[in-house]
Design a protein around this motif. Structure first.
Motif, short mmCIF file in Angstrom:
data_model
loop_
_atom_site.label_atom_id
_atom_site.label_comp_id
_atom_site.label_asym_id
_atom_site.label_seq_id
_atom_site.Cartn_x
_atom_site.Cartn_y
_atom_site.Cartn_z
N SER A 112 0.81 -1.23 0.00
CA SER A 112 0.00 0.00 0.00
C SER A 112 0.84 1.27 0.00
O SER A 112 0.30 2.37 -0.21
CB SER A 112 -0.92 0.02 1.23
OG SER A 112 -1.79 -1.08 1.23
N THR A 119 2.99 4.39 -0.93
CA THR A 119 2.86 5.24 -2.11
C THR A 119 3.80 4.80 -3.23
O THR A 119 3.42 4.78 -4.41
CB THR A 119 3.15 6.70 -1.73
OG1 THR A 119 2.27 7.10 -0.68
CG2 THR A 119 2.97 7.62 -2.93
N GLY A 159 2.13 1.15 -4.30
CA GLY A 159 0.76 1.45 -4.73
C GLY A 159 0.04 0.30 -5.40
O GLY A 159 -0.77 0.52 -6.30
N SER A 202 -4.86 -1.37 -1.98
CA SER A 202 -5.39 -0.43 -0.99
C SER A 202 -6.42 -1.15 -0.15
O SER A 202 -7.14 -2.02 -0.65
CB SER A 202 -6.06 0.78 -1.66
OG SER A 202 -5.14 1.51 -2.44
N GLU A 203 -6.48 -0.81 1.12
CA GLU A 203 -7.54 -1.34 1.96
C GLU A 203 -8.88 -0.77 1.51
O GLU A 203 -8.93 0.25 0.83
CB GLU A 203 -7.27 -0.98 3.43
CG GLU A 203 -6.13 -1.76 4.05
CD GLU A 203 -6.10 -1.66 5.56
OE1 GLU A 203 -6.98 -0.96 6.13
OE2 GLU A 203 -5.23 -2.30 6.19
N PHE A 238 -12.17 1.27 1.01
CA PHE A 238 -12.41 2.68 1.32
C PHE A 238 -13.66 2.82 2.18
O PHE A 238 -14.73 2.32 1.85
CB PHE A 238 -12.59 3.49 0.04
CG PHE A 238 -12.96 4.93 0.32
CD1 PHE A 238 -12.00 5.83 0.79
CD2 PHE A 238 -14.26 5.37 0.15
CE1 PHE A 238 -12.34 7.14 1.05
CE2 PHE A 238 -14.60 6.69 0.42
CZ PHE A 238 -13.64 7.57 0.87
N LYS A 279 -4.06 11.52 3.18
CA LYS A 279 -3.69 10.24 3.78
C LYS A 279 -4.85 9.25 3.82
O LYS A 279 -5.99 9.61 4.06
CB LYS A 279 -3.16 10.44 5.20
CG LYS A 279 -1.82 11.15 5.29
CD LYS A 279 -0.70 10.37 4.63
CE LYS A 279 -0.35 9.11 5.35
NZ LYS A 279 0.19 9.32 6.71
N ARG A 280 -4.49 7.98 3.59
CA ARG A 280 -5.43 6.86 3.72
C ARG A 280 -4.63 5.71 4.32
O ARG A 280 -4.15 4.82 3.63
CB ARG A 280 -6.00 6.50 2.36
CG ARG A 280 -7.07 5.42 2.38
CD ARG A 280 -7.70 5.29 1.01
NE ARG A 280 -8.36 4.03 0.79
CZ ARG A 280 -8.83 3.64 -0.39
NH1 ARG A 280 -8.68 4.44 -1.44
NH2 ARG A 280 -9.42 2.48 -0.53
N ASN A 281 -4.48 5.73 5.61
CA ASN A 281 -3.61 4.78 6.28
C ASN A 281 -4.24 3.38 6.35
O ASN A 281 -5.45 3.25 6.50
CB ASN A 281 -3.31 5.27 7.71
CG ASN A 281 -2.59 6.61 7.70
OD1 ASN A 281 -1.73 6.85 6.86
ND2 ASN A 281 -2.95 7.47 8.63
N PRO A 282 -3.42 2.33 6.27
CA PRO A 282 -3.93 0.95 6.30
C PRO A 282 -4.25 0.49 7.73
O PRO A 282 -3.54 -0.33 8.33
CB PRO A 282 -2.77 0.15 5.69
CG PRO A 282 -1.55 0.92 6.07
CD PRO A 282 -1.97 2.38 6.05
N HIS A 327 -8.61 -3.54 -2.59
CA HIS A 327 -8.52 -2.98 -3.95
C HIS A 327 -7.18 -3.35 -4.55
O HIS A 327 -6.12 -3.05 -3.97
CB HIS A 327 -8.68 -1.46 -3.91
CG HIS A 327 -10.02 -0.99 -3.46
ND1 HIS A 327 -11.16 -1.12 -4.22
CD2 HIS A 327 -10.42 -0.39 -2.30
CE1 HIS A 327 -12.20 -0.62 -3.57
NE2 HIS A 327 -11.77 -0.18 -2.40
N HIS A 345 -4.55 -2.83 -7.63
CA HIS A 345 -4.19 -1.87 -8.68
C HIS A 345 -3.27 -2.58 -9.67
O HIS A 345 -2.04 -2.50 -9.59
CB HIS A 345 -3.53 -0.64 -8.07
CG HIS A 345 -4.33 -0.01 -6.97
ND1 HIS A 345 -5.62 0.43 -7.15
CD2 HIS A 345 -4.04 0.22 -5.66
CE1 HIS A 345 -6.09 0.93 -6.01
NE2 HIS A 345 -5.15 0.81 -5.09
#
Length: 450
Positions: A259, A261, A264, A267-268, A270, A283-286, A350, A352
């Motif tokens: 996760s 940056t 990438g 992602s956990e 949302f 920020k979108r921390n795990p 998610h 990517h």
């Protein structure tokens, strides 16, 4: 407000679940004590040791007991254990039958048996959650069976793998834990009724018969001998939780790193505001992964405490037993939390794939250097093939050129590989995932999954 994360209104659902708390809260614990006392009376009544009417009265009193909780707390602090104060209240509630309550038992008999009953309920939750997590991981492994990504060793890109392969490795450990839980149950779910020094002297020649019927009443196995100071069964339960949370911590670490940056790749799920920073809006921390890792580290410490607590002195210990009162419930709460976070995070993970492709080509083809070397080795010999590809890799690293272009300028390598088109094919990361997809299939085809 609570004073620890386990009873804090703010943190308790991050370090436990309501369902698991209900297994280990005071009300449930007292109910297990009473369940054991009733089972003992019923077992003894079946053998004519106490009157059947007395056993019935004790059962009625236990089911309708209006507990004076404050008195129980106060007397427990004085005695050091809750059983004697609880027996006083139960005996009083049972009236004339009260004189048969706790007949021939010792405090640890009731407390140990109650602990085993709690473990049984808790492991049912753990088993269910492991099965649900297994299904989630199987779905991910199947879906991404052939999705290529960079495999990494020592935090460096190594060889191409597939994401399904990575998930199948996670899944394999979870399935082993499911097996371990089943294998541990006969060793852990064992009742305890042995008397003060474990010899059943207080109940005479029928002691082993009482013990057998007592365990039958509770659906537990009869021990071969007293386990007041042989704590391996309880320690095994917590050690098993250490193994489970360790595997979940590994999954969490992979997800957190992927996760980042700079990678990438995942992602956990949302959820608005989840993982947000108070100062950095981007920020979108795990968070789920972070809690899973914290649980793994915390349970590991409890495993150490439980192993230390196995070292009891003589026939009844002076202190190590008390470690269980701390480590056992906290370990189950942390494990339940970690499993809940894992199910949430992985069910909505998610992926990517475009970023995975970009990262595969990040090294300008160096990730498939082994593929080229092994393909050229039959013609050039392994060592010469290694040296030639090594030269090409050094040139790519020094000059920033693509490995395929450098190799195409090496006539001996081109010839060994069978021409420029073959060089390009060997330098395509998607052509060098080995047997990763087939390994996924092997995990998914295990009998336990069918």
């Amino acid at each position: 407000m609570g004073s620890t994360v386990f009873d804090s209104v703010l943190f308790r659902n991050m370090f436990g679940t309501a369902e698991m708390r209900a297994v280990f809260d005071d009300d449930a614990l007292i109910a297990r004590y009473l369940e054991a006392e009733v089972a003992l009376a019923k077992a003894q009544a079946r053998l004519g040791i106490v009157p059947a009417a007395a056993a019935d009265a004790i059962a009625v009193a236990a089911s309708s007991l209006k507990l004076d909780s404050e008195k129980l707390r106060r007397e427990t602090e004085i005695v050091g254990y809750p059983i004697l104060p609880l027996v006083h209240q139960l005996s009083e509630a049972a009236g004339e039958a009260g004189r048969y309550v706790h007949w021939g038992a010792t405090t640890q008999d009731i407390m140990d048996t109650a602990t085993v009953l709690q473990i049984r309920a808790a492991l049912r939750i753990i088993s269910r959650d492991l099965a649900e997590l297994s299904a989630i991981l199987a779905m991910l492994a199947r879906k991404y069976r052939s999705t290529p990504m960079a495999g990494r060793t020592h935090l460096q890109q190594a060889l191409p793998i597939t994401f399904g392969y990575k998930v199948a490795i996670w899944l394999s450990s979870i399935e082993r834990h499911i097996e371990r839980v089943g294998q541990a149950l006969p060793r852990v779910l064992v009742g305890e009724f042995s008397g003060a020094a474990g010899t059943l002297a207080s109940v005479g020649e029928k002691g082993l018969e009482i013990q057998k019927l007592f365990c039958e009443e509770l659906g537990l196995r009869q021990p071969s001998i007293t386990w007041h100071v042989a704590r391996d069964g309880i320690a095994e339960a917590v050690t098993l939780l250490g193994l489970i949370t360790g595997s979940l911590g590994k999954i969490a670490t992979d997800v957190m790193l992927m996760s980042a940056t700079e990678l990438g790749e995942v992602s956990e799920p949302f959820v608005s505001g989840r993982g947000a920073s108070s100062t950095m809006p981007q920020k979108r921390n795990p968070i789920s992964s972070e809690l899973m890792l914290a649980a793994a580290k915390s349970v590991r410490q409890h495993v150490a405490a439980m192993l230390d607590g196995m070292i009891h002195d003589f026939e009844r210990a002076t202190g190590p037993w008390h470690l269980e009162w701390i480590s056992l419930p906290e370990s189950f709460l942390l494990t339940a939390s970690s499993l809940a976070n894992a199910k949430f995070m992985l069910s909505g993970l998610h992926l990517h794939e475009e970023r995975m492709q970009e990262n595969l080509h990040l090294t300008h083809g160096l990730i498939v250097a082994e593929a080229v070397m092994m393909a050229a080795a039959p013609k050039l010999g392994r060592q010469r093939a290694h040296d030639r590809v090594y030269e090409a890799c050094r040139q790519s690293l020094d000059d920033g050129g693509d490995l395929v272009a450098i190799l195409c300028a090496m006539p001996d390598v081109v010839e060994a590989l069978g021409g420029p088109a073959a060089v390009h094919s060997r330098c395509d990361p998607m052509n060098y995932v080995g047997l990763a997809p087939q390994m996924v299939d092997r995990v998914l085809s295990r009998p336990a999954r069918n």
